[in-house]
Scaffold this active site. Sequence first.
Site, short mmCIF file in Angstrom:
data_model
loop_
_atom_site.label_atom_id
_atom_site.label_comp_id
_atom_site.label_asym_id
_atom_site.label_seq_id
_atom_site.Cartn_x
_atom_site.Cartn_y
_atom_site.Cartn_z
N ASP A 8 -3.86 -0.56 -4.50
CA ASP A 8 -3.51 -1.69 -3.65
C ASP A 8 -4.20 -1.45 -2.30
O ASP A 8 -4.63 -0.33 -2.00
CB ASP A 8 -2.00 -1.75 -3.49
CG ASP A 8 -1.56 -2.90 -2.61
OD1 ASP A 8 -2.13 -3.99 -2.73
OD2 ASP A 8 -0.64 -2.70 -1.79
N LEU A 9 -4.30 -2.47 -1.50
CA LEU A 9 -5.00 -2.34 -0.21
C LEU A 9 -4.05 -2.10 0.95
O LEU A 9 -4.04 -1.04 1.56
CB LEU A 9 -5.83 -3.60 0.04
CG LEU A 9 -6.62 -3.63 1.35
CD1 LEU A 9 -7.68 -2.53 1.38
CD2 LEU A 9 -7.27 -5.00 1.55
N ASP A 10 -3.24 -3.09 1.24
CA ASP A 10 -2.38 -3.04 2.42
C ASP A 10 -1.32 -1.95 2.29
O ASP A 10 -0.52 -1.96 1.34
CB ASP A 10 -1.69 -4.39 2.64
CG ASP A 10 -2.69 -5.51 2.88
OD1 ASP A 10 -3.79 -5.20 3.36
OD2 ASP A 10 -2.37 -6.67 2.59
N THR A 16 -2.87 -2.43 7.08
CA THR A 16 -2.93 -3.82 7.55
C THR A 16 -1.59 -4.53 7.42
O THR A 16 -1.46 -5.67 7.83
CB THR A 16 -3.99 -4.61 6.76
OG1 THR A 16 -3.75 -4.43 5.37
CG2 THR A 16 -5.39 -4.15 7.10
N LYS A 44 5.48 -7.54 1.45
CA LYS A 44 4.48 -6.54 1.05
C LYS A 44 4.11 -6.71 -0.42
O LYS A 44 4.98 -6.81 -1.29
CB LYS A 44 5.01 -5.12 1.28
CG LYS A 44 5.05 -4.71 2.74
CD LYS A 44 5.44 -3.25 2.88
CE LYS A 44 5.36 -2.78 4.32
NZ LYS A 44 5.73 -1.35 4.46
N SER A 115 -5.70 -6.07 -5.25
CA SER A 115 -4.90 -6.52 -4.11
C SER A 115 -4.65 -8.02 -4.15
O SER A 115 -5.50 -8.78 -4.58
CB SER A 115 -5.62 -6.16 -2.81
OG SER A 115 -4.99 -6.77 -1.70
N ALA A 116 -3.48 -8.42 -3.67
CA ALA A 116 -3.18 -9.85 -3.56
C ALA A 116 -3.91 -10.49 -2.38
O ALA A 116 -3.99 -11.71 -2.29
CB ALA A 116 -1.66 -10.04 -3.39
N LYS A 146 2.19 -10.38 -7.84
CA LYS A 146 3.02 -9.27 -8.28
C LYS A 146 4.49 -9.66 -8.08
O LYS A 146 4.81 -10.34 -7.10
CB LYS A 146 2.71 -8.01 -7.45
CG LYS A 146 1.26 -7.56 -7.51
CD LYS A 146 0.99 -6.50 -6.45
CE LYS A 146 -0.49 -6.19 -6.31
NZ LYS A 146 -0.76 -5.27 -5.18
N GLU A 170 0.48 2.21 -5.15
CA GLU A 170 1.14 1.07 -4.54
C GLU A 170 2.17 1.51 -3.50
O GLU A 170 2.73 2.60 -3.61
CB GLU A 170 1.90 0.27 -5.62
CG GLU A 170 1.17 -0.95 -6.13
CD GLU A 170 1.21 -2.11 -5.16
OE1 GLU A 170 1.86 -1.99 -4.10
OE2 GLU A 170 0.56 -3.13 -5.44
N ASP A 171 2.41 0.65 -2.53
CA ASP A 171 3.44 0.95 -1.53
C ASP A 171 4.59 -0.04 -1.56
O ASP A 171 5.47 0.00 -0.71
CB ASP A 171 2.82 0.96 -0.12
CG ASP A 171 2.49 -0.44 0.39
OD1 ASP A 171 2.07 -1.29 -0.43
OD2 ASP A 171 2.66 -0.68 1.60
#
Length: 220
Positions: A8-10, A16, A44, A115-116, A146, A170-171
């Site tokens: 995942d990105l954020d 971010t 998130k 990522s979304a 997600k 993932e966070d």
Amino acid sequence: MIDCCIFDLDGVVVDTARYHYLAWAALARELGFEFTPVQGEATKGVSRMASLEIVLRAGGLEGRFSAAERERLAAEKNARYLRFVSQMTPAEVLPGVAAFLHDVRSRGVRTVLGSASKNAGTILDRCGLRPLFDAVVDGNEVSRAKPDPEVFLKGAAAVDAAPSVCVVFEDAAAGIEAASRAGMRSVGVGGGASLSAATMRLETFAGFTFEQLAMKIDRD
């Protein structure tokens, strides 16, 4: 066996998440209410339009806007967010992430961003990370948010990897659930209690190696 790592990105690769929150909070104030950091946690790992619904619900404004008005509000939020993103530098990559990506790739394991975010490509370019990913699947290529597993399944397909040999980083609880529904193992990044369903937990990538990942994942 691990053949592919999907990130995942954020909140995993770059921080971010705070920019998303600040942009949503500013929109909420324009609409006449405060959107708190605790409420912001629910956005998130969630798509832009789904996040907007969370914000409107927090202000008791669900059902108050047409589809066109919702699109306008989401676009306003995104414009604010992009102003933050446009100032990002490689210094904003979270500690240990770049070193871990290099380590993973040195083992012949493929790396995918899942990522979304519809701005994932811009962020990767600003932070100099795009060369460290074999494929990028973002909000421009998926239609289901997600915890639907679509983004991770498309990420695996992009590098021809079976779900069973993929590990997702993932966070957010929604992302951990999406990984499980995709038939993938998962690493919950950060200290949130909502990540308890992950295959393993990781506070930070600093000092973390692929060998440690493989030992832990295989043992579990």
